[in-house]
Design a protein around this motif. Sequence first.
Motif, PDB file in Angstrom:
ATOM      1  N   CYS A  68       0.856  -1.187   0.000  1.00 35.95           N
ATOM      2  CA  CYS A  68       0.000   0.000   0.000  1.00 35.95           C
ATOM      3  C   CYS A  68       0.892   1.237   0.000  1.00 35.95           C
ATOM      4  O   CYS A  68       1.867   1.308   0.753  1.00 35.95           O
ATOM      5  N   ASN A  70       0.571   5.522   0.197  1.00 35.16           N
ATOM      6  CA  ASN A  70      -0.345   6.654   0.337  1.00 35.16           C
ATOM      7  C   ASN A  70       0.216   7.902  -0.330  1.00 35.16           C
ATOM      8  O   ASN A  70       1.434   8.070  -0.439  1.00 35.16           O
ATOM      9  N   VAL A  97      -3.674   4.874  -1.934  1.00 36.89           N
ATOM     10  CA  VAL A  97      -4.699   5.479  -1.085  1.00 36.89           C
ATOM     11  C   VAL A  97      -4.270   6.889  -0.707  1.00 36.89           C
ATOM     12  O   VAL A  97      -3.105   7.262  -0.852  1.00 36.89           O
ATOM     13  N   VAL A 113      -3.981  10.389  -5.456  1.00 37.92           N
ATOM     14  CA  VAL A 113      -4.092   9.010  -5.902  1.00 37.92           C
ATOM     15  C   VAL A 113      -4.269   8.975  -7.419  1.00 37.92           C
ATOM     16  O   VAL A 113      -3.676   8.133  -8.105  1.00 37.92           O
ATOM     17  N   VAL A 139      -7.161   0.524  -5.910  1.00 39.65           N
ATOM     18  CA  VAL A 139      -7.595   1.736  -5.215  1.00 39.65           C
ATOM     19  C   VAL A 139      -8.651   1.363  -4.182  1.00 39.65           C
ATOM     20  O   VAL A 139      -9.197   0.261  -4.200  1.00 39.65           O
ATOM     21  N   ALA A 140      -8.930   2.297  -3.285  1.00 36.83           N
ATOM     22  CA  ALA A 140      -9.963   2.093  -2.272  1.00 36.83           C
ATOM     23  C   ALA A 140     -11.263   2.752  -2.716  1.00 36.83           C
ATOM     24  O   ALA A 140     -11.255   3.758  -3.434  1.00 36.83           O
ATOM     25  N   GLN A 160     -13.766   0.094   1.422  1.00 34.73           N
ATOM     26  CA  GLN A 160     -13.539   0.386   2.824  1.00 34.73           C
ATOM     27  C   GLN A 160     -14.441  -0.502   3.676  1.00 34.73           C
ATOM     28  O   GLN A 160     -15.418  -1.077   3.198  1.00 34.73           O
TER      29      GLN A 160
END
Length: 267
Positions: A68, A70, A97, A113, A139-140, A160
Amino acid sequence: MSPHHFQLVCEVEPPTRPDLAHVRTQIAVLSRHADAFLAPDNHIGRATVSSIAVAHEIERVGVPGIACLNSRDRNLLGFRRDLLTAAAYGVRRMVFVYGDKPTSGNRTSDLTVRAMIEEVRRIRDEPAFDGIPPFEVGVAAQPGRPLPRWKCAADFVLTQVSFSVPEVLRWREAQSYDGPVYAGVLVLASDAMATRLRGAIPDIDIPDALIERLRRDKRVGVEMACEQVDQIRESGGFDGVHLVSGVRFRQVAEGLDARGWARSPRG
């Protein structure tokens, strides 16, 4: 749902000290169930060992790793450094994220992102990445909100956390995205954790009744998470689950064992 075998992606607790022993323990305990492990990036706003390094460690023991990254803690140059590092380590799968609010300081830059996805697609034609297989980028997504068109350029999506399986199923049915989607499931370790989470992230709906059950019996969090995993798999609406077990990873492994859970065969 895309035509893939249902997978369980387990998130590991990243180390806040230069020691990977705890990561290795989590992998050993959950590897008989997990199809892949995800390494968070500066988890809950605290500095941790690089997610790329952790993903590489996961790969070394023969389990697929996902790093992951950010946008909060990087500028474009730092992001390019991470892509070079991932390529050198053979880490092919990443999730981009925004990032949790830092415990101190501010965002590093205005990297987003969306810009990260555009950059990882652009570098395919650069000499530095010649001969390197393309990265797979995830991606979230927030259940209850439409998936933005630019996120549909991702190779896979992690939702999520939600504590309502019907809610995430309704959301999934409303999306036109045809790539793999993994539903987020979180193990609540205690009523205190649930209360803190509800206060920190208003978008996550944790019913009062669940918090009260956790107050009476902390095992409820593990039981509910394992039940959610089963319900999501049986629904046929998702390609897998992104499971965050936290400190309860041993109990989660026991719960999955009791339900006869086994990972899909690795080719």
